[in-house]
Structures are given as structure tokens and as C-alpha cells.
Motif scaffolding. Sequence first.
Motif, PDB file in Angstrom:
ATOM      1  N   LEU A  48       4.510  -9.191  -2.954  1.00  0.00           N
ATOM      2  CA  LEU A  48       3.917  -7.900  -2.604  1.00  0.00           C
ATOM      3  C   LEU A  48       2.709  -8.059  -1.681  1.00  0.00           C
ATOM      4  O   LEU A  48       2.575  -7.327  -0.704  1.00  0.00           O
ATOM      5  CB  LEU A  48       3.491  -7.146  -3.875  1.00  0.00           C
ATOM      6  N   HIS A  49       1.841  -8.993  -1.997  1.00  0.00           N
ATOM      7  CA  HIS A  49       0.612  -9.161  -1.234  1.00  0.00           C
ATOM      8  C   HIS A  49       0.820 -10.164  -0.090  1.00  0.00           C
ATOM      9  O   HIS A  49       1.494 -11.177  -0.280  1.00  0.00           O
ATOM     10  CB  HIS A  49      -0.520  -9.647  -2.137  1.00  0.00           C
ATOM     11  N   PRO A  50       0.239  -9.896   1.068  1.00  0.00           N
ATOM     12  CA  PRO A  50       0.382 -10.827   2.186  1.00  0.00           C
ATOM     13  C   PRO A  50      -0.349 -12.135   1.929  1.00  0.00           C
ATOM     14  O   PRO A  50      -1.371 -12.170   1.234  1.00  0.00           O
ATOM     15  CB  PRO A  50      -0.232 -10.067   3.371  1.00  0.00           C
ATOM     16  N   THR A  51       0.167 -13.217   2.473  1.00  0.00           N
ATOM     17  CA  THR A  51      -0.449 -14.529   2.337  1.00  0.00           C
ATOM     18  C   THR A  51      -1.688 -14.617   3.230  1.00  0.00           C
ATOM     19  O   THR A  51      -1.872 -13.807   4.154  1.00  0.00           O
ATOM     20  CB  THR A  51       0.521 -15.634   2.756  1.00  0.00           C
ATOM     21  N   PRO A  52      -2.534 -15.625   2.997  1.00  0.00           N
ATOM     22  CA  PRO A  52      -3.657 -15.847   3.911  1.00  0.00           C
ATOM     23  C   PRO A  52      -3.202 -16.021   5.366  1.00  0.00           C
ATOM     24  O   PRO A  52      -3.900 -15.605   6.289  1.00  0.00           O
ATOM     25  CB  PRO A  52      -4.294 -17.130   3.370  1.00  0.00           C
ATOM     26  N   GLN A  53      -2.033 -16.611   5.563  1.00  0.00           N
ATOM     27  CA  GLN A  53      -1.500 -16.782   6.914  1.00  0.00           C
ATOM     28  C   GLN A  53      -1.236 -15.425   7.573  1.00  0.00           C
ATOM     29  O   GLN A  53      -1.542 -15.221   8.751  1.00  0.00           O
ATOM     30  CB  GLN A  53      -0.218 -17.604   6.870  1.00  0.00           C
ATOM     31  N   ALA A  54      -0.671 -14.483   6.807  1.00  0.00           N
ATOM     32  CA  ALA A  54      -0.412 -13.148   7.346  1.00  0.00           C
ATOM     33  C   ALA A  54      -1.715 -12.423   7.645  1.00  0.00           C
ATOM     34  O   ALA A  54      -1.846 -11.753   8.682  1.00  0.00           O
ATOM     35  CB  ALA A  54       0.426 -12.345   6.351  1.00  0.00           C
ATOM     36  N   VAL A  55      -2.687 -12.537   6.739  1.00  0.00           N
ATOM     37  CA  VAL A  55      -3.993 -11.907   6.965  1.00  0.00           C
ATOM     38  C   VAL A  55      -4.659 -12.502   8.198  1.00  0.00           C
ATOM     39  O   VAL A  55      -5.265 -11.779   9.002  1.00  0.00           O
ATOM     40  CB  VAL A  55      -4.893 -12.059   5.722  1.00  0.00           C
ATOM     41  N   GLU A  56      -4.530 -13.801   8.366  1.00  0.00           N
ATOM     42  CA  GLU A  56      -5.108 -14.460   9.540  1.00  0.00           C
ATOM     43  C   GLU A  56      -4.454 -13.953  10.830  1.00  0.00           C
ATOM     44  O   GLU A  56      -5.144 -13.734  11.839  1.00  0.00           O
ATOM     45  CB  GLU A  56      -4.928 -15.973   9.425  1.00  0.00           C
ATOM     46  N   TYR A  57      -3.148 -13.741  10.801  1.00  0.00           N
ATOM     47  CA  TYR A  57      -2.465 -13.233  11.988  1.00  0.00           C
ATOM     48  C   TYR A  57      -2.960 -11.830  12.341  1.00  0.00           C
ATOM     49  O   TYR A  57      -3.184 -11.524  13.516  1.00  0.00           O
ATOM     50  CB  TYR A  57      -0.952 -13.214  11.759  1.00  0.00           C
ATOM     51  N   ILE A  58      -3.125 -10.997  11.327  1.00  0.00           N
ATOM     52  CA  ILE A  58      -3.627  -9.648  11.579  1.00  0.00           C
ATOM     53  C   ILE A  58      -5.056  -9.709  12.113  1.00  0.00           C
ATOM     54  O   ILE A  58      -5.422  -8.959  13.032  1.00  0.00           O
ATOM     55  CB  ILE A  58      -3.541  -8.798  10.302  1.00  0.00           C
TER      56      ILE A  58
END
Length: 263
Positions: free
Chosen positions: A194-204
Motif C-alpha cells: 500500500l505504501h510507496p517505498t523510499p525509492q518511489a518517494v525519492e523519485y517523486i
Amino acid sequence: MQFRTPVDIPTPPFQIEPLEELLFVGSCFADNIGQRFLEERFAAVVNPRGTMYNPASVLHTIELCSAAPRVAFITLGTNHIYRLKATGEIVDNCQKRPASLFTEEELSIEQCEACLQQAVDVLKARRPDVQVVLTVSPIRYQKYGFHKSQLSKAVLLLAADRLAARNSQVTYFPAYEIVVDELRDYRFYRDDMLHPTPQAVEYIWQQLAEHYLSPRAKAFLKEWKPIKEALGHRPLHPDSPEYREFLAQTRQKEAQLLARYAR
């Protein structure tokens, strides 16, 4: 061959400068991005009354905090609210009280837009040149069921779109679309799926920085990066004279950099 569908991010009518005062209010996604701005030494205030998920609670936070930033980020998570039966008031936190004390409701598109408009008006009254960035959290609410969760997101997306269309000082950043479309792979989600990974947050963060930061702010980040990495170093002998000297020199570089970019 194209194996992704990159999300188009419109150029905003403003740019964020280095060390600028910012406000983040909303879901845990606001916490994640707000924390990243803090790490990059921006003067960010992040959820001063705790994490908020619906537009009514976002409004309450903005009304009750004294922040008057030039740029405010509002991240919406859900249109579901809880009312205390005894008073009829919308509560921002149930404080682990029995569920029987509350009724759960869903705000309409119009009600969401009205709350957000009031929040924008409060911010504009404090600082007329404020810029408000709306985002919708990509985190799904499993407890609603995934269909109802999508309906909730749809209400928020429509309310955000209406608000941006009617206010020249409001823009929409497509964090929701980036995660569910451009990053549509479960490797970008944590173990709960459900929650985005740190990698996804970093991309955003990278997409946000690329489109919203000024050239001067980007230059600051490049100079700040090696200093930040040096400050984050964990030495084997933290009490040694050599490390104390290294830390003192690094702190001096930090102070000089901040003084140079201070407005």
C-alpha cells in the motif's frame, strides 16, 4: 520501445528558492516529502498538528497554526471524516476512543472544495503572494475496500482540479498519478503493498525538485550534498581529535554555505 508512460508535469507559475519557508499539511505522504525538504535545509513546517487525511482536518490545521509561508503543500488522503456524536464536530484525531462515539461520513466534491478554498483564503490573508500546491496521496485505504478507496481518491482529484481551475495561486502536482501510473510495479511498494517505498518517494522528490525548484535552489542542493553526506558520516571513533576537527570544519562549511544562500 517505450516501457513507461511518463506523467506530464506542467511548469508551475513560481519557483521555490533555497532555504525558503514552506508549509506541508496532510497525509503521511506530506510527512515524507516535507521531511525531505527539511533534510535539504529548507525552512519547512511539517504537519504542526499531526498527520491529517481529509480536507476538513487540513483546514483545521491551517486555521490553528500560525505559519505564513510563500509556498504551502496540501496532500489529501481521503474524503472520509469522523464526527463526535455528542457535539457533531469533525474530529481530526479520534485519540483511540471507542468507535461507538463517532459517526463516519464522506465529504462530497463540493464540500471538499469548500474546505480547501477556506484553507487557501486563510493562507492568502496571511500572505497575499502565497502559492498552494495540491497533491493527492497515492496510498490506498484497504479498510474501505479498494473500490471505495478509488472512489474516495476520485472525489479528492475532482475537488483539487476544481480548486486549481478557480484559483491562479493554486497548482496541482501529480504525485498520485506518478505512483499509480508511471511507477505501476509492486517493487515500488512496501511489504504492505500500500505504501510507496523510499525509492518511489525519492523519485517523486526528484520530479518535484526538477520542476519546482529554481536554478539557484538546484545549485544550492549540489553544494549542500557533500556537506550533508559528511555530517551523516558515522565514524568508528567519534571522540577522536581527528573526527572532532573534521566535524568542526564541516560545520564551518555548512554555516558558510547557508550564509551565502540566505535571502
